[in-house]
Design a protein around this motif. Structure first.
Motif, PDB file in Angstrom:
ATOM      1  N   ILE A 156       0.846  -1.200   0.000  1.00  0.00           N
ATOM      2  CA  ILE A 156       0.000   0.000   0.000  1.00  0.00           C
ATOM      3  C   ILE A 156       0.880   1.248   0.000  1.00  0.00           C
ATOM      4  N   GLU A 157       1.932   1.228   0.822  1.00  0.00           N
ATOM      5  CA  GLU A 157       2.846   2.379   0.875  1.00  0.00           C
ATOM      6  C   GLU A 157       3.572   2.570  -0.455  1.00  0.00           C
ATOM      7  N   ARG A 158       3.986   1.460  -1.069  1.00  0.00           N
ATOM      8  CA  ARG A 158       4.671   1.543  -2.360  1.00  0.00           C
ATOM      9  C   ARG A 158       3.692   1.851  -3.498  1.00  0.00           C
ATOM     10  N   ARG A 159       2.422   1.535  -3.261  1.00  0.00           N
ATOM     11  CA  ARG A 159       1.361   1.691  -4.262  1.00  0.00           C
ATOM     12  C   ARG A 159       1.540   0.743  -5.439  1.00  0.00           C
ATOM     13  N   ASN A 160       2.363  -0.284  -5.240  1.00  0.00           N
ATOM     14  CA  ASN A 160       2.631  -1.225  -6.316  1.00  0.00           C
ATOM     15  C   ASN A 160       3.049  -2.594  -5.779  1.00  0.00           C
ATOM     16  N   VAL A 161       2.648  -3.636  -6.501  1.00  0.00           N
ATOM     17  CA  VAL A 161       3.269  -4.945  -6.378  1.00  0.00           C
ATOM     18  C   VAL A 161       4.598  -4.859  -7.119  1.00  0.00           C
ATOM     19  N   ILE A 162       5.671  -5.422  -6.548  1.00  0.00           N
ATOM     20  CA  ILE A 162       7.000  -5.233  -7.144  1.00  0.00           C
ATOM     21  C   ILE A 162       7.671  -6.544  -7.542  1.00  0.00           C
ATOM     22  N   TYR A 163       6.953  -7.687  -7.448  1.00  0.00           N
ATOM     23  CA  TYR A 163       7.565  -8.962  -7.802  1.00  0.00           C
ATOM     24  C   TYR A 163       8.107  -8.931  -9.239  1.00  0.00           C
ATOM     25  N   PRO A 164       9.334  -9.390  -9.463  1.00  0.00           N
ATOM     26  CA  PRO A 164       9.922  -9.384 -10.808  1.00  0.00           C
ATOM     27  C   PRO A 164       9.431 -10.560 -11.648  1.00  0.00           C
ATOM     28  N   LEU A 165       8.159 -10.528 -12.008  1.00  0.00           N
ATOM     29  CA  LEU A 165       7.533 -11.652 -12.712  1.00  0.00           C
ATOM     30  C   LEU A 165       7.212 -11.368 -14.175  1.00  0.00           C
ATOM     31  N   GLY A 166       7.269 -10.117 -14.602  1.00  0.00           N
ATOM     32  CA  GLY A 166       6.892  -9.811 -15.976  1.00  0.00           C
ATOM     33  C   GLY A 166       5.442 -10.185 -16.237  1.00  0.00           C
ATOM     34  N   ASP A 167       5.214 -10.944 -17.312  1.00  0.00           N
ATOM     35  CA  ASP A 167       3.850 -11.337 -17.683  1.00  0.00           C
ATOM     36  C   ASP A 167       3.419 -12.670 -17.081  1.00  0.00           C
ATOM     37  N   ALA A 168       4.284 -13.291 -16.301  1.00  0.00           N
ATOM     38  CA  ALA A 168       3.981 -14.611 -15.750  1.00  0.00           C
ATOM     39  C   ALA A 168       2.995 -14.501 -14.587  1.00  0.00           C
ATOM     40  N   SER A 169       2.479 -15.652 -14.170  1.00  0.00           N
ATOM     41  CA  SER A 169       1.506 -15.666 -13.076  1.00  0.00           C
ATOM     42  C   SER A 169       1.970 -16.582 -11.946  1.00  0.00           C
ATOM     43  N   LEU A 170       1.320 -16.426 -10.790  1.00  0.00           N
ATOM     44  CA  LEU A 170       1.616 -17.209  -9.594  1.00  0.00           C
ATOM     45  C   LEU A 170       0.353 -17.905  -9.121  1.00  0.00           C
ATOM     46  N   SER A 171       0.502 -19.104  -8.587  1.00  0.00           N
ATOM     47  CA  SER A 171      -0.625 -19.791  -7.946  1.00  0.00           C
ATOM     48  C   SER A 171      -0.357 -19.876  -6.443  1.00  0.00           C
ATOM     49  N   PHE A 172      -1.437 -19.961  -5.673  1.00  0.00           N
ATOM     50  CA  PHE A 172      -1.343 -19.877  -4.215  1.00  0.00           C
ATOM     51  C   PHE A 172      -2.156 -20.977  -3.547  1.00  0.00           C
ATOM     52  N   ILE A 173      -1.841 -21.199  -2.259  1.00  0.00           N
ATOM     53  CA  ILE A 173      -2.630 -22.030  -1.350  1.00  0.00           C
ATOM     54  C   ILE A 173      -2.375 -21.469   0.044  1.00  0.00           C
ATOM     55  N   SER A 174      -3.335 -21.542   0.934  1.00  0.00           N
ATOM     56  CA  SER A 174      -3.102 -21.067   2.301  1.00  0.00           C
ATOM     57  C   SER A 174      -2.459 -22.166   3.132  1.00  0.00           C
ATOM     58  N   LEU A 175      -1.735 -21.766   4.155  1.00  0.00           N
ATOM     59  CA  LEU A 175      -1.132 -22.728   5.075  1.00  0.00           C
ATOM     60  C   LEU A 175      -2.185 -23.641   5.685  1.00  0.00           C
ATOM     61  N   GLU A 176      -3.300 -23.060   6.111  1.00  0.00           N
ATOM     62  CA  GLU A 176      -4.344 -23.846   6.770  1.00  0.00           C
ATOM     63  C   GLU A 176      -4.915 -24.901   5.834  1.00  0.00           C
ATOM     64  N   GLU A 177      -5.163 -24.530   4.575  1.00  0.00           N
ATOM     65  CA  GLU A 177      -5.737 -25.498   3.658  1.00  0.00           C
ATOM     66  C   GLU A 177      -4.705 -26.537   3.227  1.00  0.00           C
ATOM     67  N   SER A 178      -3.459 -26.130   3.078  1.00  0.00           N
ATOM     68  CA  SER A 178      -2.412 -27.116   2.805  1.00  0.00           C
ATOM     69  C   SER A 178      -2.351 -28.135   3.936  1.00  0.00           C
ATOM     70  N   ALA A 179      -2.342 -27.648   5.169  1.00  0.00           N
ATOM     71  CA  ALA A 179      -2.278 -28.538   6.327  1.00  0.00           C
ATOM     72  C   ALA A 179      -3.488 -29.460   6.398  1.00  0.00           C
ATOM     73  N   ALA A 180      -4.661 -28.945   6.063  1.00  0.00           N
ATOM     74  CA  ALA A 180      -5.863 -29.770   6.068  1.00  0.00           C
ATOM     75  C   ALA A 180      -5.729 -30.912   5.063  1.00  0.00           C
ATOM     76  N   ALA A 181      -5.151 -30.627   3.896  1.00  0.00           N
ATOM     77  CA  ALA A 181      -4.960 -31.673   2.891  1.00  0.00           C
ATOM     78  C   ALA A 181      -3.956 -32.710   3.376  1.00  0.00           C
ATOM     79  N   PHE A 182      -2.873 -32.284   4.012  1.00  0.00           N
ATOM     80  CA  PHE A 182      -1.907 -33.228   4.582  1.00  0.00           C
ATOM     81  C   PHE A 182      -2.595 -34.160   5.568  1.00  0.00           C
ATOM     82  N   ALA A 183      -3.383 -33.576   6.470  1.00  0.00           N
ATOM     83  CA  ALA A 183      -4.054 -34.376   7.489  1.00  0.00           C
ATOM     84  C   ALA A 183      -5.058 -35.336   6.865  1.00  0.00           C
ATOM     85  N   GLN A 184      -5.784 -34.861   5.866  1.00  0.00           N
ATOM     86  CA  GLN A 184      -6.794 -35.703   5.224  1.00  0.00           C
ATOM     87  C   GLN A 184      -6.143 -36.890   4.509  1.00  0.00           C
ATOM     88  N   VAL A 185      -5.052 -36.639   3.818  1.00  0.00           N
ATOM     89  CA  VAL A 185      -4.341 -37.739   3.157  1.00  0.00           C
ATOM     90  C   VAL A 185      -3.807 -38.720   4.202  1.00  0.00           C
TER      91      VAL A 185
END
Length: 287
Positions: A156-185
């Motif tokens: 917010i202070e920078r007013r910009n995302v600064i990741y050096p990714l160019g046109d590429a994209s990122l995928s995400f998962i939360s820690l809680e949901e990752s952990a839930a999947a570990f436990a379920q497996v």
């Protein structure tokens, strides 16, 4: 069922233990930790807590002895050599201890061409397990969404995302949901028939799209103005992690952190929470 979790006091390890405690008796859980004093709260819940040194195969075998399921969460070392050495000790100990099934944390930055500092380790894991006599499942995580929450004020202070990714994209998962999947497996043997799952939300984000999400949830204007990889590494070198982080985004700029699957849905019977919903919920919790 005896379930062992190594690295149980780390960020992911703690979450996995909490998720397992929702599914099985706490007395069936054994936690292998570097500093047992950090697991006092878990011990009070009836869990067995044992000291574990990843450098000592005998120590690991003692913790893993006769486990039905062992969940391995790597240490936070910053180089592949250290982690591969550690993992060799874990594999050898699991074979000696007669573990019935091993669940291993992976990461989507495991491609042979990925410049990420730890890609060699994450690429080694499936090959090494395939050469072992262990029954195993690898759960590959996307990037954790959680760090975006404390990072948001800076953006917010920078007013910009600064990741050096160019046109590429990122995928995400939360820690809680990752952990839930570990436990379920861990508690669902029918899920062990697959050797690998990849845990992601159901879409990835280009940096302009990520900036729009962050603008929407914060109510503040955030754009996209990437810095260079060298600048990013210098800016975030606290704990000497700068090069590792920059190398990860170097792989991301090649499109190697954009994987999206429905594996979470297959494990949990529902889709992973979307990034906007996750961020909105976390910010509401903090307010």
């Amino acid at each position: 069922m005896k379930i062992v979790v190594t690295g149980a006091t780390g960020h992911l390890g703690q979450q996995i233990v909490k998720q397992l405690a929702k599914r099985v008796s706490t007395t069936s859980l054994t936690l292998g930790v570097h500093t047992p004093a950090k697991a006092t709260a878990f011990r009070r819940q009836g869990m067995r807590v044992l000291p574990l040194d990843y450098r000592d195969q005998t120590s690991i075998a003692t913790v893993l002895k006769a486990a039905d399921v062992a969940i391995y969460v790597p240490s936070k070392s910053h180089d592949s050599f250290s982690r591969v050495t550690e993992f060799e000790h874990v594999v050898g100990a699991a074979e000696v201890a007669g573990v019935k099934h091993v669940i291993v944390m992976g990461f989507i930055a495991d491609q042979a061409t990925n410049p990420f500092d730890l890609s060699a380790f994450y690429g080694y894991v499936p090959r090494r397990l395939a050469a072992s006599n262990l029954s195993y499942t690898i759960l590959r995580n996307a990037l954790y969404a959680d760090p975006l929450v404390p990072y948001l004020p800076e953006l917010i202070e920078r007013r910009n995302v600064i990741y050096p990714l160019g046109d590429a994209s990122l995928s995400f998962i939360s820690l809680e949901e990752s952990a839930a999947a570990f436990a379920q497996v861990a508690v669902t043997p029918m899920l062990w028939t697959r050797n690998m799952y990849t845990l992601t939300q159901e879409r990835s984000y280009t940096m302009p799209a990520l900036a729009r999400v962050l603008s929407d949830v914060s109510g503040r204007p955030i754009g996209y103005a990437p810095v260079t990889l060298n600048q990013f590494g210098d800016m975030y070198d606290q704990g000497h992690e700068g090069h590792m982080l920059a190398s990860m985004y170097a792989g991301g700029a090649q499109g190697l952190l954009a994987t999206v699957t429905d594996d979470f849905r297959q494990i949990m019977g529902q889709p992973a929470q979307s990034l906007p919903d996750f961020l909105a919920a976390e910010l509401a919790r903090e307010s």
